[in-house]
Write a protein that holds these residues in place. Structure first.
Motif, short mmCIF file in Angstrom:
data_model
loop_
_atom_site.label_atom_id
_atom_site.label_comp_id
_atom_site.label_asym_id
_atom_site.label_seq_id
_atom_site.Cartn_x
_atom_site.Cartn_y
_atom_site.Cartn_z
N TRP A 15 15.17 -0.69 12.49
CA TRP A 15 14.19 -0.40 13.42
C TRP A 15 13.74 1.05 12.90
CZ3 TRP A 15 10.86 -2.78 16.08
CH2 TRP A 15 11.28 -4.12 16.64
N ASN A 17 13.77 2.68 10.17
CA ASN A 17 12.89 2.63 9.14
C ASN A 17 11.52 2.26 9.16
OD1 ASN A 17 15.09 3.86 7.56
ND2 ASN A 17 15.59 1.75 6.69
N ARG A 18 11.46 1.15 10.01
CA ARG A 18 10.11 0.63 10.34
C ARG A 18 9.33 1.66 11.10
NH1 ARG A 18 8.75 -5.40 11.74
NH2 ARG A 18 6.61 -5.15 12.09
N ILE A 19 9.82 2.19 12.21
CA ILE A 19 9.03 3.37 13.16
C ILE A 19 8.87 4.53 12.50
CG2 ILE A 19 9.40 4.77 15.06
CD1 ILE A 19 11.01 2.45 16.45
N ASP A 20 9.74 5.08 11.47
CA ASP A 20 9.81 6.25 10.77
C ASP A 20 8.37 6.18 9.74
OD1 ASP A 20 10.63 8.44 9.42
OD2 ASP A 20 10.89 7.38 7.62
N SER A 21 8.33 4.70 9.04
CA SER A 21 7.11 4.74 8.17
C SER A 21 5.86 4.53 8.96
CB SER A 21 7.46 3.41 7.25
OG SER A 21 7.46 2.08 8.08
N TYR A 22 5.92 3.90 10.10
CA TYR A 22 4.80 3.81 10.96
C TYR A 22 4.18 5.24 11.30
CZ TYR A 22 1.68 2.64 14.76
OH TYR A 22 0.33 2.98 15.51
N GLN A 23 5.05 6.13 11.81
CA GLN A 23 4.79 7.45 12.33
C GLN A 23 4.32 8.39 10.99
OE1 GLN A 23 5.28 8.79 15.55
NE2 GLN A 23 7.00 8.00 16.36
N ASN A 25 2.64 7.03 8.41
CA ASN A 25 1.56 6.50 7.76
C ASN A 25 0.44 7.13 8.81
OD1 ASN A 25 2.74 5.39 5.42
ND2 ASN A 25 3.04 3.44 6.65
N ASN A 26 0.81 7.34 10.00
CA ASN A 26 -0.38 7.80 11.13
C ASN A 26 -0.51 9.27 11.30
OD1 ASN A 26 -1.45 5.17 12.23
ND2 ASN A 26 0.62 4.56 12.15
N TYR A 38 9.08 13.92 15.66
CA TYR A 38 7.78 13.85 15.10
C TYR A 38 6.80 14.68 15.53
CZ TYR A 38 10.10 9.84 12.45
OH TYR A 38 10.98 9.06 11.87
N SER A 50 6.52 13.30 19.23
CA SER A 50 7.25 11.93 19.56
C SER A 50 8.77 12.05 19.42
CB SER A 50 6.71 11.04 18.73
OG SER A 50 7.47 9.74 18.62
#
Length: 66
Positions: A15, A17-23, A25-26, A38, A50
């Motif tokens: 979870w 890693n997924r949220i980290d990459s989303y943040q 990338n945005n 963040y 965040s």
């Protein structure tokens, strides 16, 4: 992917890693001293922060919505 997010001991890491990459990338930047914090600042100087902790996510900022 479903099993890695829910059924394994590594689920929290998956979870994160997924949220980290989303943040990232945005346009958010990860804090060097606190990896769960963040920040994102736009050209007008408005910011959005965040913070993640266990199963909570908090957003703080001074961005005005009109």
């Amino acid at each position: 992917m479903n099993k890695s997010l829910y059924g394994l001991k590594q689920a929290p890491r998956a979870w994160y890693n997924r949220i980290d990459s989303y943040q990232i990338n945005n346009g958010f930047k990860r804090s060097r001293s606190e990896p769960i914090l963040y920040t994102k600042v736009n050209k007008q100087g408005q910011f959005l922060m965040s913070c993640m902790y266990v199963d909570d996510m908090t957003f703080i900022g001074n961005i005005l919505v009109e």
